[in-house]
Design an enzyme around this catalytic site. Structure first.
Site, PDB file in Angstrom:
ATOM      1  N   TYR A 158     -21.462  37.374  -0.129  1.00  0.00           N
ATOM      2  CA  TYR A 158     -23.531  37.155  -0.466  1.00  0.00           C
ATOM      3  C   TYR A 158     -23.749  35.648   0.082  1.00  0.00           C
ATOM      4  O   TYR A 158     -24.712  35.825   1.119  1.00  0.00           O
ATOM      5  CB  TYR A 158     -22.994  36.342  -2.741  1.00  0.00           C
ATOM      6  N   GLY A 206     -14.049  35.302  -5.174  1.00  0.00           N
ATOM      7  CA  GLY A 206     -14.950  34.780  -4.136  1.00  0.00           C
ATOM      8  C   GLY A 206     -15.550  33.401  -4.819  1.00  0.00           C
ATOM      9  O   GLY A 206     -15.852  32.672  -3.892  1.00  0.00           O
TER      10      GLY A 206
HETATM   11  N1  UFG Z   1     -17.904  30.871 -15.351  1.00  0.00           N
HETATM   12  C1  UFG Z   1     -17.411  30.643 -15.867  1.00  0.00           C
HETATM   13  N2  UFG Z   1     -17.399  31.935 -17.184  1.00  0.00           N
HETATM   14  C2  UFG Z   1     -18.801  31.869 -16.382  1.00  0.00           C
HETATM   15  C3  UFG Z   1     -19.947  31.791 -15.833  1.00  0.00           C
HETATM   16  C4  UFG Z   1     -19.172  31.393 -14.624  1.00  0.00           C
HETATM   17  O1  UFG Z   1     -15.996  30.148 -16.038  1.00  0.00           O
HETATM   18  O2  UFG Z   1     -18.936  33.202 -18.523  1.00  0.00           O
HETATM   19  C5  UFG Z   1     -17.784  29.615 -13.354  1.00  0.00           C
HETATM   20  C6  UFG Z   1     -17.467  30.571 -12.773  1.00  0.00           C
HETATM   21  O3  UFG Z   1     -16.146  30.789 -12.224  1.00  0.00           O
HETATM   22  C7  UFG Z   1     -17.768  29.246 -11.489  1.00  0.00           C
HETATM   23  C8  UFG Z   1     -19.011  28.346 -12.409  1.00  0.00           C
HETATM   24  O4  UFG Z   1     -18.738  29.312 -13.547  1.00  0.00           O
HETATM   25  O5  UFG Z   1     -16.647  28.861 -11.684  1.00  0.00           O
HETATM   26  C9  UFG Z   1     -20.123  28.298 -11.926  1.00  0.00           C
HETATM   27  O6  UFG Z   1     -20.313  30.181 -11.654  1.00  0.00           O
HETATM   28  P1  UFG Z   1     -22.432  31.304 -11.635  1.00  0.00           P
HETATM   29  O7  UFG Z   1     -22.062  32.043 -11.804  1.00  0.00           O
HETATM   30  O8  UFG Z   1     -22.379  30.410 -12.732  1.00  0.00           O
HETATM   31  O9  UFG Z   1     -22.346  30.300 -10.194  1.00  0.00           O
HETATM   32  P2  UFG Z   1     -21.671  30.534  -8.812  1.00  0.00           P
HETATM   33  O10 UFG Z   1     -21.408  28.997  -7.898  1.00  0.00           O
HETATM   34  O11 UFG Z   1     -20.857  31.897  -8.306  1.00  0.00           O
HETATM   35  O12 UFG Z   1     -22.875  31.239  -7.696  1.00  0.00           O
HETATM   36  C10 UFG Z   1     -24.060  29.864  -8.332  1.00  0.00           C
HETATM   37  C11 UFG Z   1     -25.727  31.464  -7.888  1.00  0.00           C
HETATM   38  C12 UFG Z   1     -24.662  31.465  -6.608  1.00  0.00           C
HETATM   39  C13 UFG Z   1     -25.098  30.623  -4.953  1.00  0.00           C
HETATM   40  C14 UFG Z   1     -24.187  29.573  -6.457  1.00  0.00           C
HETATM   41  C15 UFG Z   1     -24.562  28.012  -4.852  1.00  0.00           C
HETATM   42  O13 UFG Z   1     -25.097  31.759  -8.461  1.00  0.00           O
HETATM   43  O14 UFG Z   1     -26.173  32.350  -5.954  1.00  0.00           O
HETATM   44  O15 UFG Z   1     -24.398  29.178  -7.137  1.00  0.00           O
HETATM   45  O16 UFG Z   1     -23.610  27.133  -5.838  1.00  0.00           O
HETATM   46  F1  UFG Z   1     -24.516  30.577  -4.174  1.00  0.00           F
END
Ligand code: UFG
Length: 322
Positions: free
Chosen positions: A141, A284
């Site tokens: 992504y 990731g």
């Molecule tokens: N997480 C959990 N349980 C869940 C969902 C998420 O433990 O049910 C954790 C993930 O592992 C991660 C954190 O919470 O450590 C945040 O996860 P999110 O899926 O909410 O968000 P991401 O950080 O993966 O990604 C988001 C956006 C992306 C962007 C990124 C930038 O979805 O588009 O933030 O920081 F690139």
């Protein structure tokens, strides 16, 4: 000025449409409704259902509407999915955006605001992360978004074209009127998943890893209210209108919260106890992403307003209604 909002029926795009209307911009929405919702777009806004992977769909919009600037929100944006289905990300995020840019060039539309992401940094060397820090994405992504940033830089050198790329940290929260908010199917994001657990829709929250090199072992993220993100876009649009050439800005609060801290804050805001289960790491995920947002402050005059409690509060109102 007429602004084309690509992905205007999605989570952030639909908030942007309302922000543009409040500022009296003419607004046109283009969306394929793959993850967006028609009902998120106000009736009075011209809505075109079309797909960026189909060039005639895009050409039709520019033929039928006189467009002055484009805000591009449409993308696939789920980090773990980008690892299991990378071609989907290169198709939807890279190829589709190139189609859009080509049609913009054909129509001499020269102002572009791009939704980029903190995922372009990968595992950062410094916290808070500055725009000039190394970009080395840990997931497809982030790589797909970084490719577009590079393409924008190249085309702005070759053609009459100006852009601002906004690197969002973790967007969250909902519109204060409660009509629109975060709605994904399946939901993978942290705050909505904790709120669904608070409501009893999910029996427990899975925490993906508690063995990261952070104080409590869970990942640290910087949450930014969707309304604050939209405000930054309005300022970026004004900067382009005033003749700004190109720039890239982080959009975050500058404060990091661990997954466990976010869970505790949801418990405080909602008064509900959240059952959690620690499961293995998700592919990731960088350990820590916190924005240095000084440049957006200095150059655009942007300052985020909402703190984590307020972000969760608006998201909770939306979650309880939806
Ligand atoms: N997480 C959990 N349980 C869940 C969902 C998420 O433990 O049910 C954790 C993930 O592992 C991660 C954190 O919470 O450590 C945040 O996860 P999110 O899926 O909410 O968000 P991401 O950080 O993966 O990604 C988001 C956006 C992306 C962007 C990124 C930038 O979805 O588009 O933030 O920081 F690139």
């Amino acid at each position: 000025m007429r602004v084309l909002v690509v992905g205007g029926a999605g989570y952030i795009g639909s908030h942007m449409v309302r922000a543009l209307l409040e500022e009296k911009y003419d607004t046109v929405v283009f969306d394929n409704l793959s993850t967006g919702y028609r009902e998120f777009v106000p009736e009075r806004v011209p809505f075109i259902r079309g797909d960026l992977r189909n060039v005639p769909d895009i050409q039709g919009v520019f033929r039928d509407h006189s467009i002055d600037a484009v805000m591009h929100f449409a993308a696939s944006s789920i980090v773990p999915e980008s690892m299991s289905d990378p071609l989907k990300y290169y198709h939807n995020n890279v190829l589709a955006c190139i189609n859009l840019l080509k049609v913009m060039m054909e129509n001499k539309v020269a102002k572009f605001i791009f939704s980029s992401t903190a995922a372009v940094y990968g595992e950062p060397e410094n916290i808070p992360i500055k725009e000039e820090d190394k970009t080395c994405p840990t997931n497809t992504y982030g790589r797909s978004k970084l490719m577009i940033e590079n393409i924008l830089s190249d085309i702005s050198r070759a053609y009459d074209f100006s852009y601002i790329a906004l690197r969002y940290f973790n967007a969250a929260g909902a519109h204060p009127a409660g009509e629109i908010g975060e709605k994904h199917n399946p939901e993978t994001h942290l705050i909505p998943n904790i709120l669904k657990t608070a409501r009893g829709e999910k029996s427990e929250l899975m925490i993906f890893g508690d063995d990261y090199p952070t104080p409590d072992g869970t990942c640290i993220r910087d949450f930014i209210h969707v309304q604050d993100l939209c405000h930054a876009h309005l300022l970026a649009l004004k900067a382009l209108k005033d003749g700004k050439k190109n720039d890239i800005f982080n959009l975050g609060s500058g404060s990091g919260y661990s997954v466990k801290e976010v869970v505790r804050t949801v418990e405080e805001v909602t008064g509900k106890k959240i059952k959690v289960k620690i499961v293995p790491r998700r592919a990731g995920d960088p350990a820590k992403l916190v924005a240095g947002a000084e440049m957006a402050k200095k150059i655009l005059g942007w300052k985020p307003n909402a703190n984590l409690e307020e972000i969760i509060g608006t998201a909770w109102v939306w979650e309880c209604k939806s």
